[in-house]
Write a protein that holds these residues in place. Sequence first.
Motif, short mmCIF file in Angstrom:
data_model
loop_
_atom_site.label_atom_id
_atom_site.label_comp_id
_atom_site.label_asym_id
_atom_site.label_seq_id
_atom_site.Cartn_x
_atom_site.Cartn_y
_atom_site.Cartn_z
N THR A 235 0.75 -1.22 -0.06
CA THR A 235 -0.04 0.03 0.02
C THR A 235 0.95 1.20 -0.12
N VAL A 236 1.90 1.15 0.92
CA VAL A 236 2.70 2.59 0.74
C VAL A 236 3.81 2.06 0.54
N ALA A 237 4.60 2.75 -0.38
CA ALA A 237 5.74 2.08 -0.67
C ALA A 237 7.11 3.13 -0.42
N LEU A 238 7.61 2.39 0.68
CA LEU A 238 8.83 3.11 1.11
C LEU A 238 9.81 2.10 1.25
N ALA A 239 11.01 2.68 1.47
CA ALA A 239 12.22 1.71 1.81
C ALA A 239 13.12 2.55 2.53
N THR B 265 13.25 9.59 1.29
CA THR B 265 14.14 10.56 1.16
C THR B 265 15.37 10.32 1.86
N GLU B 266 16.38 11.19 1.54
CA GLU B 266 17.75 10.96 2.03
C GLU B 266 17.70 11.29 3.62
N ASP B 267 16.81 12.23 3.99
CA ASP B 267 16.66 12.66 5.41
C ASP B 267 15.64 12.01 6.40
N ASN B 268 15.40 10.86 5.77
CA ASN B 268 14.11 10.21 6.36
C ASN B 268 14.28 9.99 7.88
N LYS B 269 13.37 10.57 8.68
CA LYS B 269 13.60 10.56 9.94
C LYS B 269 13.81 9.42 10.77
N ILE B 270 13.16 8.32 10.47
CA ILE B 270 13.20 7.28 11.23
C ILE B 270 14.62 6.50 10.96
N ASN C 92 -1.22 14.69 7.46
CA ASN C 92 0.26 14.44 7.13
C ASN C 92 0.49 13.00 6.83
N ALA C 93 0.01 12.13 7.69
CA ALA C 93 0.04 10.80 7.44
C ALA C 93 -0.41 10.22 6.29
N ASP C 94 -1.61 10.89 5.60
CA ASP C 94 -2.12 10.37 4.56
C ASP C 94 -1.13 10.88 3.26
N GLN C 95 -0.48 11.77 3.21
CA GLN C 95 0.35 12.13 2.29
C GLN C 95 1.47 11.56 2.05
N THR C 96 1.85 10.92 0.74
CA THR C 96 2.75 10.05 0.17
C THR C 96 4.15 10.82 0.47
N SER C 97 4.37 12.21 0.50
CA SER C 97 5.61 12.96 0.52
C SER C 97 6.05 12.85 1.96
N TRP C 98 5.03 12.97 2.79
CA TRP C 98 5.32 12.99 4.24
C TRP C 98 5.68 11.46 4.54
N GLN C 99 5.03 10.57 4.06
CA GLN C 99 5.28 9.32 4.47
C GLN C 99 6.87 8.88 4.21
N LEU C 100 7.29 9.29 3.07
CA LEU C 100 8.59 9.18 2.33
C LEU C 100 9.54 9.69 3.29
N ALA C 101 9.14 10.70 3.91
CA ALA C 101 10.43 11.27 4.98
C ALA C 101 10.20 10.82 6.38
N ASN C 102 9.09 10.26 6.50
CA ASN C 102 8.87 9.92 7.93
C ASN C 102 8.55 8.56 8.22
N LYS C 103 8.52 7.80 7.44
CA LYS C 103 8.09 6.18 7.77
C LYS C 103 9.00 5.32 6.98
N ILE C 104 9.10 4.11 7.44
CA ILE C 104 9.78 3.02 6.64
C ILE C 104 8.84 1.84 6.47
N THR C 105 7.59 2.14 5.87
CA THR C 105 6.46 1.21 5.75
C THR C 105 6.79 -0.26 4.92
N THR C 106 7.75 0.04 3.81
CA THR C 106 7.98 -1.29 3.23
C THR C 106 8.96 -2.06 3.85
#
Length: 555
Positions: A18-22, A67-72, A404-418
């Motif tokens: 669902t949410v594509a993060l790495a 993102t390069e500066d992903n918070k997690i 914020n949590a529903d926005q892909t751009s925010w997720q890429l910077a703040n979550k590691i969902t995948t």
Amino acid sequence: MHKKVKRSARALAVGVFTVALALSGCSSNNSNGNSANGATASPVANGDDNAPATFSVFLASPGQTPTEDNKILKLIKEKTGVSFNTELLVGDLQQKLGVMIAGGDYPDIMSGDDKLLNAKAYIPLEDLIEKYAPNLKKHYAGVWNQIKDETDGHIYVLPSYGVYQGKITEPTYQGPGFWLQKSVLEEMGYPTPKTLDEYFDIIAKYKEKHPDMIGFESLNFDWRVFPLQNAPEHLAGHPNDGGVVVDNNKAQIFADKDISKTYYKKLNVINAQGLMDKEAFVQNYDQYLAKIASGKVIGMFDQHWNFQDGETSLISQGKRENTYIGFPLLYPGAEEWYRDRGAVGTNRGLGISINAKDPVRIIKFLDQMITEDWQKTLQWGTKGEDYEVKEDGTFYRTPEERTNADQTSWQLANKITTMFGYMPKIQGTYSDGNAADAGTQPQEFFDSLKPSDQKILKAYNKKTWSEFFKEPKENNIYFPAYSIVLKDGSAAKLAQSKLNDLEVKYLPKAIMASPAEFDGVWQDYVDHIHKLDIKAYEDRINEGIQLRIKNWSVK
């Protein structure tokens, strides 16, 4: 018929895709040009649990690079010294795995896969866990024997889903139930049917006022026959064990029992009253969904995931009021057991490859990640930034944090969902009572709903759709019995197949018969069942139950 494996696979797929993060800087096209194999991983630490270390990772899912500066990721590196060089799936998975296996080119950490298991690409983990990972040992203690590979008894993959603690707080119910449209419930004064008679009385009264509506719908198509076949076991207080009910660890079919006759005789009666859809047993799955999506079906017995595409269409049409709420109807004296706990996703999670340079450091890292503090960070985020805490300790999100949590751009910077989709995780509730993640916190779920849904939940004094059902009991150790393998060509498999053929043929015939003919049709159906080698089918299921009790029990 079976559904649990289907549901679990679907849930896993949703969780993964669902949410594509790495992990930062570590996709297949990562900026440093390294591939995700052990040959290019950074030096590992020797003894210092917080020394800088980079692990190579392969995840069998496509996705977008954070993102390069992903918070997690920054926090993980700061607190543990660990960073990642991750490859996400690009193209065909089987082709990718074939290349990896042919070259023996494995990264340090890999998502669980049967093909890699068969290739002996993972190392056994149980000794590492015993020696270095007390938190993982505690996490998996209740399912320790279930997560062992059936072929040799080793643990190769740390399952990502199906290990619960505390309460099950999933707000959206996906399982079986007797469903009624929300608009029907609102017009009828928000009733709570508990029996078949009460349920069909609601349908009859509503259809009398709205004769163009379809009273009760069903489906008897291909492998999707459970909307017709499974209701009796739930009405009698059993969980979904497929074609059998299990009492005191002994299984027997229920197709020929009184719990079935009572149900189908009721359907025969409501058919005579004009409440049953005349096309129910000749339609295919697409036609069934189209009727759900039309908003004209008052109610049906089904599993939510099986008709959810019809509901999705209703929502897209702006007809949210025509979506459904499920009810756990019961026979007199039966104890409710509609909801169940998802089974452990054995061999689906993360494993350590035979090429890993520092398995001890990896298992220690994963052990840290399963602690409650890290789980809250990985699942809720950072306190004061991604969620808030009330004076009583309850977690919640502000409207801005929810947006914020529903926005892909925010997720890429703040979550590691995948990545987190594959990691060992806490499901249920933490020791402080908060749900494992924001999406399963009841009040948080309620606050995110549309006003029309909030209105109907308020009318029933509930916060979630799953609250219409009792909290699931602990699974029996063998659960679900339907996943016990019947060997192709065996007498058990043949009996099961012929039993299903009889159900597909005779149940519609019995329901559509005149009430005066029902008993005769039913007796003919039962007589045909008793000519089958049902004992072979039941013996094989009972053999599987006893083997699971013996091998899966934790002493």
